[in-house]
Scaffold this motif. Structure first.
Motif, PDB file in Angstrom:
ATOM      1  N   HIS A  79       8.891 -14.263  15.239  1.00 52.09           N
ATOM      2  CA  HIS A  79       9.532 -13.013  15.618  1.00 52.09           C
ATOM      3  C   HIS A  79       9.865 -12.975  17.107  1.00 52.09           C
ATOM      4  N   VAL A  80      10.066 -14.142  17.689  1.00 54.45           N
ATOM      5  CA  VAL A  80      10.288 -14.235  19.129  1.00 54.45           C
ATOM      6  C   VAL A  80      11.503 -13.425  19.545  1.00 54.45           C
ATOM      7  N   GLU A  81      12.617 -13.644  18.889  1.00 53.03           N
ATOM      8  CA  GLU A  81      13.859 -12.964  19.293  1.00 53.03           C
ATOM      9  C   GLU A  81      13.728 -11.447  19.222  1.00 53.03           C
ATOM     10  N   HIS A  82      13.143 -10.961  18.154  1.00 55.14           N
ATOM     11  CA  HIS A  82      12.978  -9.518  17.989  1.00 55.14           C
ATOM     12  C   HIS A  82      12.121  -8.952  19.122  1.00 55.14           C
ATOM     13  N   MET A  83      11.014  -9.622  19.417  1.00 54.74           N
ATOM     14  CA  MET A  83      10.137  -9.129  20.470  1.00 54.74           C
ATOM     15  C   MET A  83      10.807  -9.208  21.836  1.00 54.74           C
ATOM     16  N   LEU A  84      11.589 -10.237  22.054  1.00 52.02           N
ATOM     17  CA  LEU A  84      12.288 -10.352  23.333  1.00 52.02           C
ATOM     18  C   LEU A  84      13.389  -9.301  23.443  1.00 52.02           C
ATOM     19  N   ASP A  85      13.986  -8.935  22.318  1.00 50.92           N
ATOM     20  CA  ASP A  85      14.953  -7.830  22.321  1.00 50.92           C
ATOM     21  C   ASP A  85      14.278  -6.523  22.712  1.00 50.92           C
ATOM     22  N   LEU A  86      13.060  -6.306  22.221  1.00 49.00           N
ATOM     23  CA  LEU A  86      12.330  -5.075  22.507  1.00 49.00           C
ATOM     24  C   LEU A  86      12.080  -4.869  24.002  1.00 49.00           C
ATOM     25  N   VAL A  87      11.934  -5.974  24.734  1.00 45.10           N
ATOM     26  CA  VAL A  87      11.624  -5.867  26.164  1.00 45.10           C
ATOM     27  C   VAL A  87      12.823  -6.204  27.039  1.00 45.10           C
ATOM     28  N   ASP A  88      14.006  -6.315  26.442  1.00 46.60           N
ATOM     29  CA  ASP A  88      15.230  -6.622  27.191  1.00 46.60           C
ATOM     30  C   ASP A  88      15.075  -7.874  28.053  1.00 46.60           C
ATOM     31  N   ALA A  89      14.596  -8.936  27.450  1.00 44.79           N
ATOM     32  CA  ALA A  89      14.401 -10.188  28.175  1.00 44.79           C
ATOM     33  C   ALA A  89      15.733 -10.776  28.605  1.00 44.79           C
TER      34      ALA A  89
END
Length: 163
Positions: free
Chosen positions: A48-58
């Protein structure tokens, strides 16, 4: 005397199998139900890396660094998973033998513990590496989102059990 030994060996064999099986489950589902960074590990290691990185605006640079960190960790954990699978098969063989070998079961349990420790150590290092890439604000935001997710999961499990 023989029945007393068997009385103690069967639980020992069951515990050894449970340890090896539990360690394999932990590797397949890292962070599930665990406190702290385990939830983050579960999300990131679980694909779920992409989803989590989307959540924090990486940023794109952060995404590339974190993808590299997680890919390396996954590769190493795959090896550990294969080791656990082999230990599980050995445990089944020992458990089903005509004569149960307590020393062999104990040795297998110790090997399973060692592999589980390696998995835990590697996941912790990956989480430290990821934490160093993210800003304190991003980590706080991710932690808050994961707390919400854990609360929803706990509520879901509670409703499924009829409590």
């Amino acid at each position: 005397m023989r029945s007393l030994k068997m009385k103690h060996l069967i639980p020992a064999a069951a515990m050894a199998l449970a340890l090896v099986t539990g360690a394999a489950q932990a590797q397949r589902h890292p962070g599930m139900g665990g406190p702290g960074m385990g939830a983050i590990a579960g999300g990131l290691m679980g694909g779920h890396v992409e989803h989590m990185l989307d959540l924090v605006d990486a940023t794109d640079a952060q995404r590339a660094q974190i993808k590299s960190i997680m890919d390396a960790a996954r590769g190493e954990l795959k090896t550990q998973h294969e080791a656990l699978r082999s230990l599980h098969e050995q445990g089944l063989t020992l458990f089903s033998a005509t004569n149960v070998d307590a020393a062999a079961i104990e040795a297998l349990r110790q090997k399973g513990s060692a592999v589980h420790e390696q998995i835990s150590r590697r996941m912790s290092q990956a989480m430290i590496d990821v934490a160093r890439v993210l800003t304190p604000e991003q980590r706080a935001k991710l932690a808050a989102k994961l707390k919400q997710r854990q609360a929803r999961m706990a509520e879901h499990l509670k409703s499924r059990s009829g409590q």
